[in-house]
Enzyme design. Structure first.
Site: not given
Ligand SMILES: Nc1ncnc2c1ncn2[C@@H]1O[C@H](COP(=O)(O)OP(=O)(O)O)[C@@H](O)[C@H]1O
Ligand SMILES: Cc1ncc(COP(=O)(O)OP(=O)(O)O)c(N)n1
Length: 267
Positions: A204, A206-209, A173
């Site tokens: 943002t 929890g975007t990854g979750c 990602k």
């Molecule tokens: N500001 C943003 N605008 C649009 N898409 C985003 C943005 N931030 C993250 N994404 C998308 O959200 C999804 C989660 O990615 P990311 O944020 O890298 O994960 P994580 O929460 O695990 O760090 C991916 O599809 C990424 O491209």
């Molecule tokens: C309980 C718990 N699990 C996962 C995360 C991490 O979430 P993620 O979507 O990877 O991104 P951030 O929350 O770090 O933005 C979490 N915080 N808590």
């Protein structure tokens, strides 16, 4: 109705972890179930405490579900320790779980360890070979492959290396890069890119979750991997575009943007 299970940690402020996963499953028309691996005390400014569940309790939760209910997809998030990872691996293999999405959660955006550093190797060895798809962000991919990722070519290289560790598909990602949010999928044969305009927001959490849970929900509904990622990408983009501030720090995405739109609750 398709049934989707999340195996993850609880986030007390509701934007990530189990809470984000269940909201996503519901928003995407599937029935959500949960196995809690750890409880975190966290809010929009950070994580203040983590308590792991006893691995026996993790196994009991997984077994209870599989012995009674058909599971169409599983998302695995925060797994915390090597013992919990081994337990999850054994249980998923024993129950022949399908459509397994592994989000290798390591560190929160607020820089708290959600995986014991010494458990990373176990995560790769035990869970990646079971994975239908692994969904690392850039910092996670860097830890897994042991290098620095700054370009799209680096993302592709990392996806291949992670694929070679046993996952059937890998999507690296690009949320942590600059410019458009580009994610790179490698399926063992070819690369596919999924691009979205970057939303200018700090909300943002929890975007990854949310993204990995959306992939699991769409796989459960019978979509192909490419279709599931396309759907998840659209869903996370809109969820970020309609995110909101709820505290003093990083706010959550809006899991129910579609419902709120229909109810006339969106700006
Ligand atoms: N500001 C943003 N605008 C649009 N898409 C985003 C943005 N931030 C993250 N994404 C998308 O959200 C999804 C989660 O990615 P990311 O944020 O890298 O994960 P994580 O929460 O695990 O760090 C991916 O599809 C990424 O491209
Ligand atoms: C309980 C718990 N699990 C996962 C995360 C991490 O979430 P993620 O979507 O990877 O991104 P951030 O929350 O770090 O933005 C979490 N915080 N808590």
């Amino acid at each position: 109705m398709k049934h989707v299970l999340t195996v993850a940690g609880s986030d007390s402020c509701g934007g990530a972890g189990i809470q984000a996963d269940l909201k996503t499953f519901s928003a995407l028309g599937t029935y959500g179930m949960s196995v809690i691996t750890a409880v975190t005390a966290q809010n929009t400014t950070g994580v203040v405490m983590v308590r792991e569940m006893d691995p026996e309790m993790v196994a009991a939760q997984i077994n209870c579900i599989f012995e009674d209910i058909k599971v169409h997809a599983v998302k695995v998030g925060m797994v915390s320790s090597a013992e919990i990872i081994t337990t999850i691996g054994n249980c998923l293999a024993r129950h022949r779980a399908v459509n397994i999405v592994i989000d290798p959660v390591m560190v929160s955006k607020s820089r708290c360890n959600l995986l014991r550093p010494e458990a990373c190797e176990t995560l790769v060895k035990v869970l990646f070979p079971l994975a239908t798809v692994v969904t690392p962000n850039i910092p996670e991919a860097e830890v897994i492959v042991g290098g620095t990722i700054t370009t799209l070519e680096d993302m592709k290289g990392a996806a291949v290396e992670i694929y070679n560790k046993g996952a059937k598909n890998v999507i690296v990602k690009g949320g942590h890069m600059e410019g458009p949010a580009i994610d790179v999928l490698y399926d063992g044969k070819q690369f596919l890119q999924f691009s979205g305009e970057r939303v200018a927001t700090t909300n943002t959490h929890g975007t990854g979750c949310t993204f990995s849970s959306a992939i699991a929900a769409y796989l459960a509904r019978g979509l192909t991997m490419t279709e599931a990622i396309e759907g998840a990408k659209k869903y996370i983009h809109r969820a970020i575009a309609h995110s909101f501030p709820i505290g003093r720090g990083v706010g959550p995405t809006n899991h129910f943007h579609e419902l709120y739109e229909k109810a006339g609750l969106l700006d």
